[in-house]
Design a protein around this motif. Sequence first.
Motif, PDB file in Angstrom:
ATOM      1  N   GLU A   1       8.905   5.753 -12.485  1.00 35.87           N
ATOM      2  CA  GLU A   1       8.377   4.537 -12.827  1.00 35.87           C
ATOM      3  C   GLU A   1       7.746   3.935 -11.725  1.00 35.87           C
ATOM      4  O   GLU A   1       6.514   3.288 -12.176  1.00 35.87           O
ATOM      5  CB  GLU A   1       9.684   3.733 -13.057  1.00 35.87           C
TER       6      GLU A   1
ATOM      7  N   GLU B   1       4.031   5.765 -11.674  1.00 32.89           N
ATOM      8  CA  GLU B   1       3.082   5.198 -12.650  1.00 32.89           C
ATOM      9  C   GLU B   1       2.587   3.875 -12.460  1.00 32.89           C
ATOM     10  O   GLU B   1       1.589   3.573 -12.874  1.00 32.89           O
ATOM     11  CB  GLU B   1       4.092   5.422 -14.178  1.00 32.89           C
ATOM     12  N   ALA B   2       3.640   2.959 -11.917  1.00 27.43           N
ATOM     13  CA  ALA B   2       2.917   1.600 -11.561  1.00 27.43           C
ATOM     14  C   ALA B   2       1.676   1.723 -10.269  1.00 27.43           C
ATOM     15  O   ALA B   2       0.966   1.033 -10.558  1.00 27.43           O
ATOM     16  CB  ALA B   2       3.975   0.641 -10.995  1.00 27.43           C
TER      17      ALA B   2
ATOM     18  N   SER C   1      -1.203   2.940 -11.925  1.00 31.06           N
ATOM     19  CA  SER C   1      -1.880   2.085 -12.840  1.00 31.06           C
ATOM     20  C   SER C   1      -2.798   1.056 -11.986  1.00 31.06           C
ATOM     21  O   SER C   1      -3.948   0.855 -12.090  1.00 31.06           O
ATOM     22  CB  SER C   1      -0.840   1.312 -13.704  1.00 31.06           C
ATOM     23  N   ASP C   2      -2.119   0.698 -10.543  1.00 30.61           N
ATOM     24  CA  ASP C   2      -2.676  -0.143  -9.629  1.00 30.61           C
ATOM     25  C   ASP C   2      -3.718   0.448  -9.089  1.00 30.61           C
ATOM     26  O   ASP C   2      -4.826  -0.105  -9.143  1.00 30.61           O
ATOM     27  CB  ASP C   2      -1.505  -0.366  -8.639  1.00 30.61           C
TER      28      ASP C   2
ATOM     29  N   ARG D   1       1.204  -3.811  -3.469  1.00 28.26           N
ATOM     30  CA  ARG D   1       2.313  -3.387  -3.935  1.00 28.26           C
ATOM     31  C   ARG D   1       3.395  -3.120  -2.922  1.00 28.26           C
ATOM     32  O   ARG D   1       3.286  -2.369  -2.038  1.00 28.26           O
ATOM     33  CB  ARG D   1       2.436  -2.451  -5.052  1.00 28.26           C
TER      34      ARG D   1
ATOM     35  N   ASP E   1       3.048  -7.398  -6.218  1.00 28.97           N
ATOM     36  CA  ASP E   1       3.968  -6.563  -7.138  1.00 28.97           C
ATOM     37  C   ASP E   1       4.993  -5.780  -6.279  1.00 28.97           C
ATOM     38  O   ASP E   1       4.819  -5.663  -5.171  1.00 28.97           O
ATOM     39  CB  ASP E   1       2.866  -5.429  -8.008  1.00 28.97           C
TER      40      ASP E   1
ATOM     41  N   SER F   1       8.046  -2.796  -6.512  1.00 28.32           N
ATOM     42  CA  SER F   1       8.917  -1.494  -7.152  1.00 28.32           C
ATOM     43  C   SER F   1      10.112  -1.272  -6.479  1.00 28.32           C
ATOM     44  O   SER F   1       9.900  -1.271  -5.123  1.00 28.32           O
ATOM     45  CB  SER F   1       8.112  -0.208  -7.471  1.00 28.32           C
TER      46      SER F   1
END
Length: 652
Positions: free
Chosen positions: A129, A132-133, A136-137, A146, A294, A296
């Motif tokens: 997960e 993928e974040a 995408s960033d 992030r 952001d 994670s």
Amino acid sequence: LVVHPSHGIGRYAGTQVVERSGVPGALQEFLVLEYAQKATLLVPPDEMDQVRRYVGSGDGRPPLDRLRSEAWSVRTARVAVATRGLAEELLRIQALRQARRGVAIASDAGFEAEFLSAFPYEETPDQREADEAIRSDQRQARPMDRLLCGDVGFGKTELAMRACFRAAAAGRQAAVLVPTTVLALQHEATFRGRMAAFPVRVGMVSRLRTQREQGDVLDALASGECDVVIGTHRLLSCDVAFRDLGLVVVDEEQRFGVEHKGALQRLRSQVDVLSLSATPIPRTLHMAMVGLRDISNLATPPKERLPIRTILIREGEERIRRAILSELSRGGQVFYVHNRVAGIEEACARLRDLVPEARVEFAHGQMSPDGLEDVMVRFARREFDVLMSTTIIESGIDLPNVNTILIERADRFGLAQMHQLRGRVGRFRVQAFCYLLLPRDTPVSRVATRRLRAVEEFSDLGAGFRIALRDLEIRGAGNLLGPEQSGHIAAVGYDLYCRLLASAVRDLKGEAASSLARCEISIPVRALLPETYVDVPELRLGLYQKMARSASDGALREVAGEMADRFGPLPPEARTLLRIHRLRIRAAQAGFSAVGRDADGLRLEVRDPARAEGALARRGVEVRVLAPRRLLVPGPSTGEEALRVLEGVLSV
């Protein structure tokens, strides 16, 4: 100390079982809070989630508030005004960040898939997960900022390598900033090993390299011949130039000083920034809350990973000798932390005399670059058994054969620092041990004792986040958002301050408040978690709070499932408690604000009387209007009958 948002700062005094509504046998368990002038507040189960632990600014313990005093309302109003001003500033910064344009990084899909397939371990769901974040960033046209949180050994470095690989595959350069030379050395070996099969050129800049070697790497960066560079704060120097920098990875950002943070802040406006941390800083969580950063989180431990056994002992030669020999007997190696450069050679000699069976050497940050590198490389090659060192091993050192660490004078270390040091062991499928050594005859301060107990308590996998929160609790919130906010945090507590700030941000964004609609249900039935079912008060309180926070039938079913799994089949009182919470949720959704039973029947206080009367009429329930917003359903003479009538009204 705790904070109730309506009554202020009080003291937690346990729980108390009380007869609700004065009916014998109609019992509920209340939270007991003490206030100034020996006043007591009983908090019902459906409001327990509002009570939070008080964390202030670290400048002393605040006085208890007086119940029914205007002082608390005045303080919260003043803090609300201050948080609105801060929220305006944070949103202004966020808008500037959103408006900046960066360069999207989109690497070759086939090339990237080949790199991912070479990962020798099985990914955790959290890793997938977060990866993928990050991907995408990197594909977005605005700069990434992030924070990747995760305990030691949970896979942060692998995700950082993937991000660097994407940048290099797209023709951009990546810089990896680390706090220590030893970590730079290890990252260089890890990155080169992982990227050896691909045309990605990796270099390193730190004092472990000669001036000529550093010059060659800097020239390669300027010409574009070096794709990924790893280094200490040296990378932030003005003579470091990149041909096309696209990504900066900051390992343990909290380890860098204010000047370095300023340089990083300038970078954030131009390139992607990925920060890694095992113990996130509360200020960073604030920034994530308002969308400035952001975030994670890697919370799932790798397969076959075992928690590190943490043992708190007084120093004693026999104990130290036994711990070292135990590790050596299974073919392992040992870290021994002695955090004073002056005298480390003498301490090393004493350890050799104590354990002559072990080969012992030392390392510290003031050694020559060649000497330090030689010691670390030989230890990694298992040419000796025990490495006595200062805290230069604190960040990121990954040696699977080292599974025992002894930390001398553990009372002198911070909580997060002890957790980081403990994370240097336990990277392999064997039981690891961390010994926290205290002086034999010197007393330990109260604050140090709390830190040591916390690090001993939070020894399970993934405890880094809770370690950070406990560290905040012990040290105080301080000037997390600048010195001008410290007094406001002390006035209302850290948690309520966060909620007020979040509310101000939502208000300025024009977003609807997300607070849980509440309906107080006061029906005389026996509804509680008996001590014979959950005998630990703190566990009962936690379950009460989970039920109070639940906003749906599904959330309540999860709590019921957890209780059944941990404590066995639910007793009748617990099932009744869940019924009441289910009714509370449905009643609030239907527009009721309070429900109670007295000698005349079921009394309902409503927000929309016409709508409520219509709902009652459709279900064939007799209803009388007592006041514009107060209704009566005559009939139910017992608490159980009242519950059944209410369940019929609300179709539960």
